[in-house]
Design an enzyme around this catalytic site. Structure first.
Site, mmCIF file in Angstrom:
data_model
loop_
_atom_site.group_PDB
_atom_site.id
_atom_site.type_symbol
_atom_site.label_atom_id
_atom_site.label_comp_id
_atom_site.label_asym_id
_atom_site.label_seq_id
_atom_site.Cartn_x
_atom_site.Cartn_y
_atom_site.Cartn_z
ATOM 1 N N ARG A 92 0.731 -1.317 0.100
ATOM 2 C CA ARG A 92 0.079 -0.104 0.029
ATOM 3 C C ARG A 92 0.816 1.237 -0.091
ATOM 4 O O ARG A 92 0.684 2.185 -0.729
ATOM 5 C CB ARG A 92 -1.012 0.006 1.229
ATOM 6 C CG ARG A 92 -1.812 -1.054 1.439
ATOM 7 C CD ARG A 92 -3.072 -1.162 0.606
ATOM 8 N NE ARG A 92 -3.855 -2.509 0.954
ATOM 9 C CZ ARG A 92 -3.818 -3.405 0.216
ATOM 10 N NH1 ARG A 92 -3.067 -3.628 -0.702
ATOM 11 N NH2 ARG A 92 -4.564 -4.592 0.822
ATOM 12 N N GLU B 206 -13.897 -15.067 8.676
ATOM 13 C CA GLU B 206 -13.856 -14.368 7.304
ATOM 14 C C GLU B 206 -13.508 -15.550 6.085
ATOM 15 O O GLU B 206 -12.278 -15.659 6.035
ATOM 16 C CB GLU B 206 -12.764 -13.246 7.128
ATOM 17 C CG GLU B 206 -12.731 -12.596 5.992
ATOM 18 C CD GLU B 206 -11.773 -11.493 6.061
ATOM 19 O OE1 GLU B 206 -10.723 -11.255 6.787
ATOM 20 O OE2 GLU B 206 -11.566 -10.754 4.911
ATOM 21 N N LYS C 235 -17.677 -12.189 8.341
ATOM 22 C CA LYS C 235 -17.223 -11.134 7.226
ATOM 23 C C LYS C 235 -16.969 -11.893 6.007
ATOM 24 O O LYS C 235 -16.022 -12.623 5.607
ATOM 25 C CB LYS C 235 -15.849 -10.882 8.019
ATOM 26 C CG LYS C 235 -15.136 -9.805 6.761
ATOM 27 C CD LYS C 235 -13.914 -9.079 7.753
ATOM 28 C CE LYS C 235 -13.256 -8.214 6.765
ATOM 29 N NZ LYS C 235 -12.307 -7.176 7.191
ATOM 30 N N SER D 233 -14.030 -5.566 1.379
ATOM 31 C CA SER D 233 -14.312 -4.873 0.248
ATOM 32 C C SER D 233 -13.702 -5.791 -0.834
ATOM 33 O O SER D 233 -14.132 -5.226 -2.098
ATOM 34 C CB SER D 233 -14.027 -3.327 0.268
ATOM 35 O OG SER D 233 -12.750 -3.212 0.591
HETATM 36 P P1 13P Z 1 -10.733 -5.256 2.274
HETATM 37 O O1 13P Z 1 -11.879 -4.529 2.557
HETATM 38 O O2 13P Z 1 -9.522 -4.306 1.563
HETATM 39 O O3 13P Z 1 -10.895 -6.620 1.444
HETATM 40 O O4 13P Z 1 -9.887 -5.901 3.578
HETATM 41 C C1 13P Z 1 -10.544 -6.194 4.596
HETATM 42 C C2 13P Z 1 -9.906 -7.411 5.123
HETATM 43 O O5 13P Z 1 -9.745 -7.317 6.508
HETATM 44 C C3 13P Z 1 -9.294 -8.556 4.699
HETATM 45 O O6 13P Z 1 -8.808 -9.617 5.566
#
Ligand code: 13P
Length: 338
Positions: free
Chosen positions: A33, A177, A219, A261
């Site tokens: 980043r 997630e 998530k 996202s």
């Molecule tokens: P992004 O929203 O950039 O996908 O990141 C979320 C996240 O925590 C990935 O593990």
């Protein structure tokens, strides 16, 4: 903290249109980043940048929790203030990423599992003792020729469930997630099918291990076409298919769903969340746990210069507010120019 406390925190995180800032990029990811804005990544720059985000005035109106990377959790800024305590002082729950990244199943495999389960229980203690309220574990499912395999979905689901149980045993809310990656040539229906299979397997594993579904958050990815499919994003279709997929797979007891996202642009991530909430007739609070979609604009504006701090904070606050409005289905494109 009792079981009720875990349930209370899981609910609080997604209440009143609030969501999560994912600021838990690993050292490698944050380096990427920072490379994109020509900033050297070191402890000092990472601390300055994250401190900038967390000190944004009024941010806790829209952000209820922040996922931190280990380094940040115990980090102090140049005025000797703890970043984690700053969050606590504005009533933002500090959370911690506890997985240790991805590894191929074997040397011929392109599919991965998430590392870190063997040492997890031990590693959670210092965070639990120092005020962490929730944790995050990310599994990755890729779509491609002959993948995902059922082995990959089963192994990752089982690890997610084991993680969730260990987290709850340490009185920390797990954020589960399972990310179906949007890179690829597949169409939106393939994403739907794979996400549905994955979520079904994840909840089978969670139930098998007796994870308290009221004391966790999911998530997931949204249901989108692969980035190389050539399909244009149809916001209404994405929202409808995402809701249909969740309704078929996620038990009602789960208090909230916080989307990742996944590489969507900031605006698309807001627009889709808004559309989902306009259509939502379920009992879940549907919110965000965005990394890139919350930070991208602010990161560019900051560009590593301390004199850009205030304007980067304004931009970050704006994005957080737009996504919070989207949680109520009250976002509109005209508000972007505020
Ligand atoms: P992004 O929203 O950039 O996908 O990141 C979320 C996240 O925590 C990935 O593990």
């Amino acid at each position: 903290m009792s079981k009720e406390n875990i349930q209370y925190i899981a609910k609080k995180i997604v209440e009143n249109g609030k969501g999560i800032l994912a600021a838990d990029e690993s050292t490698n990811t944050i380096k990427k980043r920072f490379n994109s804005i020509n900033v050297k990544s070191n402890e000092e720059t990472r601390c300055f940048y994250r401190d900038t985000l967390f000190s944004t005035p009024d941010i806790s109106k829209y952000i209820s929790g922040v996922i931190l990377f280990e380094e940040t959790f115990f980090q102090k800024n140049s005025s000797n203030e703890s970043l984690k305590e700053k969050l606590e002082n504005i009533n933002c729950y500090p959370g911690i990423k506890v997985d240790q990244g991805l590894e191929e199943f074997n040397k011929d495999s392109i599919e991965t599992y998430t590392k870190g389960i063997e040492t997890l229980d031990k590693r959670l203690k210092p965070f639990a003792e120092n005020g962490a309220k929730f944790t995050k574990w990310r599994s990755v499912i890729n779509i491609g020729e002959n993948i995902p395999s059922s082995h990959c979905i089963e192994e990752n689901s089982s690890l997610l469930a084991e993680y969730a149980l260990i987290s709850q045993n340490n009185k920390l809310v797990p954020i589960v997630e399972p990310e179906v990656i949007m890179n690829g040539e597949h169409n939106i229906d393939k994403c739907y099918e794979v996400t549905k299979e994955t979520l079904n397997q994840v909840f089978n594993s969670l139930k098998e291990k007796n994870v308290d579904l009221k004391g966790m958050l999911l998530k997931p990815n949204m249901i989108v076409p692969g980035d190389k499919s050539g399909e244009k994003l149809n916001i209404k279709e994405i929202a409808e298919k995402t809701l249909a997929c969740l309704t078929k797979t996620v038990p009602e007891e789960v208090p909230g769903i916080v989307f990742l996202s996944g590489g969507l642009s900031s605006i698309n991530a807001t627009m889709i969340l808004n559309e989902i909430n306009k259509l939502n007739s379920t009992s879940w609070n549907l919110s965000f746990s965005y990394g890139r979609a919350l930070q991208e604009d602010a990161l560019k504006m900051w560009a590593g210069k301390s004199e850009n701090k205030n304007v980067a904070q304004d931009i970050f606050l704006h994005r957080a507010k737009m996504n919070s409005l989207a949680c109520h289905g009250k976002w509109d494109t005209s508000l972007e120019n505020e």
